[in-house]
Design an enzyme around this catalytic site. Structure first.
Site, short mmCIF file in Angstrom:
data_model
loop_
_atom_site.label_atom_id
_atom_site.label_comp_id
_atom_site.label_asym_id
_atom_site.label_seq_id
_atom_site.Cartn_x
_atom_site.Cartn_y
_atom_site.Cartn_z
N TYR A 111 -3.16 -0.10 -23.06
CA TYR A 111 -3.38 -1.55 -22.91
C TYR A 111 -2.76 -2.11 -21.63
O TYR A 111 -3.20 -3.13 -21.11
CB TYR A 111 -2.89 -2.30 -24.15
CG TYR A 111 -1.39 -2.49 -24.24
CD1 TYR A 111 -0.78 -3.59 -23.65
CD2 TYR A 111 -0.59 -1.58 -24.92
CE1 TYR A 111 0.59 -3.77 -23.71
CE2 TYR A 111 0.78 -1.74 -24.99
CZ TYR A 111 1.37 -2.85 -24.38
OH TYR A 111 2.72 -3.01 -24.43
N HIS A 138 0.87 -1.18 0.00
CA HIS A 138 0.00 0.00 0.00
C HIS A 138 0.90 1.23 0.00
O HIS A 138 1.80 1.34 0.85
CB HIS A 138 -0.90 -0.01 1.24
CG HIS A 138 -1.53 1.32 1.53
ND1 HIS A 138 -2.21 2.06 0.57
CD2 HIS A 138 -1.58 2.07 2.67
CE1 HIS A 138 -2.65 3.18 1.12
NE2 HIS A 138 -2.28 3.22 2.38
P1 13P Z 1 0.56 2.86 9.14
O1 13P Z 1 1.84 3.62 9.50
O2 13P Z 1 -0.29 2.59 10.34
O3 13P Z 1 0.89 1.64 8.33
O4 13P Z 1 -0.33 3.81 8.26
C1 13P Z 1 0.13 4.42 7.10
C2 13P Z 1 -0.96 4.60 6.12
O5 13P Z 1 -0.67 4.80 4.96
C3 13P Z 1 -2.37 4.53 6.51
O6 13P Z 1 -3.18 4.40 5.41
#
Ligand code: 13P
Length: 214
Positions: A113, A92
């Site tokens: 694409y 993430h």
């Molecule tokens: P954390 O440091 O708790 O992983 O949070 C960072 C973050 O991007 C929350 O969306």
């Protein structure tokens, strides 16, 4: 892979994410599946200062083992592992262009694409919910259904893969697509590829990217 080397790889992945500028500071988080649960970066912790023992072990019912508190986003990591047996790692990041699009509530349509790299003919944007909440996790699960990546409104992006390398490579690719799409939007209305064409691309990817699609 041993738990010790997986912990080291999670740290490397988090550090690379920042070195590549697809994330900054303590934003973002990284996890990898292990046994019946997963290992995840601790919350609000500078990635350059991380040691193997700082990585938190979690079970799929939310139990933790370790001295640090897990990432505030452990719920969507947990829920993705529970729903998607093929996923071995999750990245993430608050990457600049994916986040820019997400602030407009926009996903990435089939303007190029390579959008197929995320597994379909678009990369959706999950509706906004407060970070760290079950509501955010529920919305992420909907947006990432049948896909390997999604954006998150007013927040960032998520990429998953069989391994940490695959998840990070996809996060880099999604950010590149977000940049191209955002730049194209500055000039005009990008031409979108048809559903038929994207189906052909997705079929070709099964052989072209068969070993490396993530
Ligand atoms: P954390 O440091 O708790 O992983 O949070 C960072 C973050 O991007 C929350 O969306």
């Amino acid at each position: 892979m041993s738990e010790t080397s997986l912990r080291a790889d999670i740290i490397l992945c988090a550090q690379r994410m920042n070195a590549l500028r697809i994330n900054r500071g303590t934003s973002g988080n990284v996890s990898a599946r292990i046994g019946g649960g997963f290992l995840i970066t601790p919350t609000a912790f500078a990635y350059d200062a991380l040691h193997a023992e700082d990585i938190v072990e979690m079970t799929l019912d939310g139990g933790t083992r370790g001295t640090r508190r897990p990432s505030s986003e452990w719920r969507f990591h947990r829920d993705i592992y529970a729903a998607r047996p093929e996923v071995g790692a999750i990245v993430h990041a608050h990457s600049p262009f994916a986040t820019t699009l997400s602030c407009l509530g926009r996903g990435i349509p089939a303007f190029h694409y390579m959008v197929a790299v995320a597994g379909g003919d678009d990369i959706r944007c999950a509706a906004y919910a407060t970070f760290g909440t079950q509501q955010l996790s529920d919305r992420v699960l909907t947006a990432i259904q049948d896909r390997k990546a999604c954006l998150m409104a007013n927040h960032g992006m998520i990429a998953v893969g069989g391994s940490l390398d695959e998840a990070l490579a996809l996060a880099i690719e999604v950010e590149a697509l977000a940049e191209q799409y955002a730049r194209a939007l500055q000039i005009g209305q990008p031409n979108l590829l048809s559903a038929d064409e994207m189906r052909r691309v997705l079929e070709s990817f099964q052989t072209y990217r068969g070993q490396s699609a993530g």
